[in-house]
Scaffold this motif. Structure first.
Motif, PDB file in Angstrom:
ATOM      1  N   ALA A  28       0.832  -1.047   0.112  1.00 13.00           N
ATOM      2  CA  ALA A  28      -0.086   0.178   0.050  1.00 13.00           C
ATOM      3  C   ALA A  28       0.902   1.166   0.138  1.00 13.00           C
ATOM      4  N   HIS A  29       0.386   2.221  -0.169  1.00 14.28           N
ATOM      5  CA  HIS A  29       1.289   3.581  -0.216  1.00 14.28           C
ATOM      6  C   HIS A  29       0.255   4.638   0.709  1.00 14.28           C
ATOM      7  N   ILE A  30       0.894   5.412   0.947  1.00 13.97           N
ATOM      8  CA  ILE A  30       0.669   6.781   1.752  1.00 13.97           C
ATOM      9  C   ILE A  30       1.319   7.946   1.880  1.00 13.97           C
ATOM     10  N   SER A  31       0.880   9.279   1.635  1.00  6.77           N
ATOM     11  CA  SER A  31       1.612  10.520   1.459  1.00  6.77           C
ATOM     12  C   SER A  31       1.686  10.816   3.126  1.00  6.77           C
ATOM     13  N   THR A  32       2.883  10.534   3.704  1.00  9.46           N
ATOM     14  CA  THR A  32       3.149  10.848   4.982  1.00  9.46           C
ATOM     15  C   THR A  32       3.055  12.424   5.267  1.00  9.46           C
ATOM     16  N   GLN A  33       3.614  13.317   4.449  1.00  4.46           N
ATOM     17  CA  GLN A  33       3.581  14.621   4.330  1.00  4.46           C
ATOM     18  C   GLN A  33       2.065  15.140   4.546  1.00  4.46           C
ATOM     19  N   GLU A  34       1.252  14.603   3.647  1.00  3.99           N
ATOM     20  CA  GLU A  34       0.034  14.965   3.605  1.00  3.99           C
ATOM     21  C   GLU A  34      -0.816  14.577   4.822  1.00  3.99           C
ATOM     22  N   LEU A  35      -0.516  13.506   5.387  1.00  2.00           N
ATOM     23  CA  LEU A  35      -1.108  13.183   6.546  1.00  2.00           C
ATOM     24  C   LEU A  35      -0.666  13.942   7.730  1.00  2.00           C
ATOM     25  N   ILE A  36       0.717  14.164   7.801  1.00  2.00           N
ATOM     26  CA  ILE A  36       1.164  15.105   8.988  1.00  2.00           C
ATOM     27  C   ILE A  36       0.684  16.629   8.856  1.00  2.00           C
ATOM     28  N   SER A  37       0.587  17.218   7.618  1.00  2.00           N
ATOM     29  CA  SER A  37       0.114  18.391   7.517  1.00  2.00           C
ATOM     30  C   SER A  37      -1.390  18.511   7.929  1.00  2.00           C
ATOM     31  N   ALA A  38      -2.176  17.346   7.800  1.00  2.00           N
ATOM     32  CA  ALA A  38      -3.676  17.315   8.318  1.00  2.00           C
ATOM     33  C   ALA A  38      -3.807  16.977   9.531  1.00  2.00           C
ATOM     34  N   MET A  39      -2.845  16.728  10.120  1.00  2.07           N
ATOM     35  CA  MET A  39      -3.223  16.502  11.877  1.00  2.07           C
ATOM     36  C   MET A  39      -3.295  17.677  12.507  1.00  2.07           C
ATOM     37  N   PRO A  40      -4.258  17.942  13.302  1.00  2.00           N
ATOM     38  CA  PRO A  40      -4.522  19.157  14.050  1.00  2.00           C
ATOM     39  C   PRO A  40      -3.209  19.529  14.814  1.00  2.00           C
ATOM     40  N   LEU A 160      -4.331   6.647   3.291  1.00  2.00           N
ATOM     41  CA  LEU A 160      -4.317   7.938   3.982  1.00  2.00           C
ATOM     42  C   LEU A 160      -5.980   8.287   4.584  1.00  2.00           C
ATOM     43  N   ASP A 161      -6.912   7.988   4.019  1.00  2.00           N
ATOM     44  CA  ASP A 161      -8.243   7.988   4.484  1.00  2.00           C
ATOM     45  C   ASP A 161      -8.453   7.023   5.731  1.00  2.00           C
ATOM     46  N   ASP A 162      -7.839   6.023   5.689  1.00  2.00           N
ATOM     47  CA  ASP A 162      -8.130   5.031   6.795  1.00  2.00           C
ATOM     48  C   ASP A 162      -6.982   5.407   7.929  1.00  2.00           C
ATOM     49  N   VAL A 163      -5.943   5.895   7.783  1.00  2.00           N
ATOM     50  CA  VAL A 163      -5.347   6.311   8.964  1.00  2.00           C
ATOM     51  C   VAL A 163      -5.873   7.558   9.365  1.00  2.00           C
ATOM     52  N   LYS A 164      -6.141   8.556   8.741  1.00  2.00           N
ATOM     53  CA  LYS A 164      -6.996   9.803   9.167  1.00  2.00           C
ATOM     54  C   LYS A 164      -8.252   9.368  10.047  1.00  2.00           C
TER      55      LYS A 164
END
Length: 169
Positions: A28-40, A160-164
């Motif tokens: 699988a893949h995920i954009s960690t930058q996108e995930l981390i920047s979306a975290m409150p 990404l969506d699952d981790v969010k």
């Protein structure tokens, strides 16, 4: 007997194919930058870093203003002072300039340290959530599809969506 051999060969081939299919790794893949920047927490950390940066910038600007004022004063008084006093004043201005540069370097180091201190727990939390979701969904490998990470194609499952969802946002 010949049919039996063919049937046996076909069954063995089928069983072998099943084993091969199961042996393939799930990726699988995920954009960690996108995930981390979306975290409150990231937004709060960025606000704190920005606030600290403004404080340092104000201090530096104050030091520069003091330096400029002294330089103007010393420039205006250069004819009324002795050479010895002018040399002392020149050294004082040089020292002030060095102090400003040193403070800039220290401020930059402190900003980097603060950023690292604030972002480390956020990235660790993101990594833990990625691992939890990936393991729960049976993935053997998770690639980082952030810009410049080296992933050329990412048509596989995007976590990404699952981790969010796992992180609660």
């Amino acid at each position: 007997m010949k049919n039996f051999k063919t049937l046996f060969f076909t069954a063995a081939l089928f069983i072998g194919m099943m084993g091969f299919a199961q042996a393939q790794s799930k990726v699988a893949h995920i954009s960690t930058q996108e995930l981390i920047s979306a975290m409150p927490e990231t937004k709060a950390a960025e606000a704190e870093i920005e606030k600290l940066g403004k404080t340092y910038e104000a201090d530096i600007q104050s030091m520069i203003t003091e330096y400029q004022n002294k330089a103007k004063q010393y420039e205006a008084e250069v004819d009324t002072k002795t050479d010895e006093e002018n040399q002392k004043r020149g050294l004082e201005l040089q020292t002030m300039q060095q102090n400003i540069q040193q403070y800039r370097g220290t401020a930059q180091q402190e900003m980097q340290k603060k950023e690292l201190d604030l972002l480390k727990p956020i990235t660790e939390r993101a990594k833990a959530a990625i691992l939890k979701v990936a393991r729960a969904q049976g993935f053997d490998y998770v690639l980082d599809s952030s810009q410049g990470s080296g992933v050329i194609m990412s048509d596989g499952k995007n976590l990404l969506d699952d981790v969010k969802k796992e992180l609660g946002f």
